[in-house]
Design an enzyme around this catalytic site. Sequence first.
Site, PDB file in Angstrom:
ATOM      1  N   ARG A  37       0.823  -1.218   0.000  1.00  0.00           N
ATOM      2  CA  ARG A  37       0.000   0.000   0.000  1.00  0.00           C
ATOM      3  C   ARG A  37       0.859   1.271   0.000  1.00  0.00           C
ATOM      4  O   ARG A  37       0.443   2.283  -0.569  1.00  0.00           O
ATOM      5  CB  ARG A  37      -0.946  -0.002   1.201  1.00  0.00           C
ATOM      6  CG  ARG A  37      -2.146  -0.898   0.976  1.00  0.00           C
ATOM      7  CD  ARG A  37      -3.047  -0.911   2.180  1.00  0.00           C
ATOM      8  NE  ARG A  37      -4.361  -1.439   1.858  1.00  0.00           N
ATOM      9  CZ  ARG A  37      -5.317  -1.621   2.757  1.00  0.00           C
ATOM     10  NH1 ARG A  37      -5.108  -1.330   4.024  1.00  0.00           N
ATOM     11  NH2 ARG A  37      -6.484  -2.102   2.393  1.00  0.00           N
ATOM     12  N   LYS A 198     -17.755 -17.768   4.618  1.00  0.00           N
ATOM     13  CA  LYS A 198     -19.168 -17.591   4.961  1.00  0.00           C
ATOM     14  C   LYS A 198     -20.041 -16.956   3.881  1.00  0.00           C
ATOM     15  O   LYS A 198     -19.695 -15.930   3.314  1.00  0.00           O
ATOM     16  CB  LYS A 198     -19.272 -16.710   6.202  1.00  0.00           C
ATOM     17  CG  LYS A 198     -18.818 -17.406   7.456  1.00  0.00           C
ATOM     18  CD  LYS A 198     -18.989 -16.470   8.629  1.00  0.00           C
ATOM     19  CE  LYS A 198     -18.709 -17.192   9.937  1.00  0.00           C
ATOM     20  NZ  LYS A 198     -18.788 -16.251  11.058  1.00  0.00           N
ATOM     21  N   GLY A 348      -7.547  -9.615   1.009  1.00  0.00           N
ATOM     22  CA  GLY A 348      -6.284 -10.052   1.602  1.00  0.00           C
ATOM     23  C   GLY A 348      -5.905 -11.491   1.282  1.00  0.00           C
ATOM     24  O   GLY A 348      -4.784 -11.769   0.841  1.00  0.00           O
ATOM     25  N   GLY A 371     -12.293  -4.452   2.146  1.00  0.00           N
ATOM     26  CA  GLY A 371     -13.706  -4.090   2.339  1.00  0.00           C
ATOM     27  C   GLY A 371     -14.268  -3.208   1.242  1.00  0.00           C
ATOM     28  O   GLY A 371     -15.393  -3.413   0.779  1.00  0.00           O
TER      29      GLY A 371
HETATM   30  C1  3PG Z   1      -8.505  -1.902   5.382  1.00  0.00           C
HETATM   31  O1  3PG Z   1      -7.382  -2.305   5.678  1.00  0.00           O
HETATM   32  O2  3PG Z   1      -9.456  -2.675   5.146  1.00  0.00           O
HETATM   33  C2  3PG Z   1      -8.697  -0.432   5.198  1.00  0.00           C
HETATM   34  O3  3PG Z   1      -7.520   0.259   5.410  1.00  0.00           O
HETATM   35  C3  3PG Z   1      -9.808   0.072   6.085  1.00  0.00           C
HETATM   36  O4  3PG Z   1      -9.510  -0.154   7.423  1.00  0.00           O
HETATM   37  P1  3PG Z   1     -10.677  -0.237   8.504  1.00  0.00           P
HETATM   38  O5  3PG Z   1     -11.390  -1.537   8.250  1.00  0.00           O
HETATM   39  O6  3PG Z   1     -10.020  -0.186   9.843  1.00  0.00           O
HETATM   40  O7  3PG Z   1     -11.599   0.927   8.262  1.00  0.00           O
END
Ligand code: 3PG
Length: 392
Positions: A37, A198, A348, A371
């Site tokens: 990142r 899930k 991930g 996310g």
């Molecule tokens: C992540 O790693 O999914 C993003 O940087 C967002 O992080 P967060 O879920 O803590 O908002």
Amino acid sequence: MRIRRLADIDVLGKRVFIRADLNVPQDDAGNITDDTRIRASLPGIMDALARGGALMVTSHLGRPTEGEWNAESSLAPVAQRLGSLLGRDVPLVRDWVDGGAWHAGLAAGDLVLLENCRMNKGEKKDDPALAQKMARLCDVYVNDAFGTAHRAEATTHGIAKLAPIACAGPLMAAEIDALTLALAQPKRPLVAIVAGSKVSTKLTILRALAAKVDTLIVGGGIANTFIVAAGGRIGKSLAEPDLVGEAKAILDQFPGKVPIPIDAVCAKSFAADAAPTLKAIENVEPDDMILDLGPQSIAALKTIVAKAGTIVWNGPVGVFEFDAFAAGTKALALAIADAPAYSIAGGGDTVAAINEFGIAERISYISTAGGAFLEFLEGKTLPAVAALAARA
Ligand code: 3PG
Ligand code: MG
């Protein structure tokens, strides 16, 4: 969706506030274990520097308690890594919201990192007063944090409404472009692979994609729930009995779109050294756990992937962390790499599998997001993107 882009903004002599997603994994000692990142954020930083901007860059790191500074959540290791990647010193500014006129001397070509933005009270709640103070620091606000675009926080959302100019950085723009290319007017057939443990966490994605794609490949625990919905046997495999009805509804509504595994590699326990046994689904016994796809199922999926025009991939289809149960994920990964299709992957575990099998160069686009990638697939409007669009 139209948004302004950093490349189109004159930043010469201007104070440029870049919200990046430098939320990188660290080991217990605080060492950065994957700097993808940070590297992905370099093009935006380097472009604005080269064109004479005075740069302040910030990010969140983890989820610290707001209003407190703590060493574990400090961006200090990120400042150091950023500095070594850029070959220059990157000072870290701690009290950057209420800490006085630290930015008065910031000049063209300067670069500072602003301490973890989630240490500021009101960040996560998108407090307008906090966002206003942040907006006053800059002439140009750049959001390059696609990984955090699903969060409406002061640095991702509130500030975008208030800064004199608000635009997307090159990473944000590339992520939106890649996902839009894959989902808005995809080259057909469009094949999505949604796997993982899930159904419940990915139900909206499964529903949204089932309506959009030509084939929806399910894998992992998600596939087990679909096997049950299709009348098959899964023994004591990971599955969600409560969601069999939802899975069945998808199968009924979209006949033929969701291929159901016909064979599997099973074990009696969830362990790296468990003995793998290949079974047809109808022969799975009550004490079996399905840990990977079998060769016939893999062959069927490889044919689908090979003919795809576009592939969207999230989630490993088997327990690839265990060598004995990695064949399905590996075969599918290689098939995606070999396919002439435009392919996009995110999340991930998926990126870990891609790196493990050494195919990163052969995937058309790998998202830096988890996310936010999933919410985009769900068809949701990401609040950070919407805030930029409102300023276009
Ligand atoms: C992540 O790693 O999914 C993003 O940087 C967002 O992080 P967060 O879920 O803590 O908002
Ligand atoms: Mg997260």
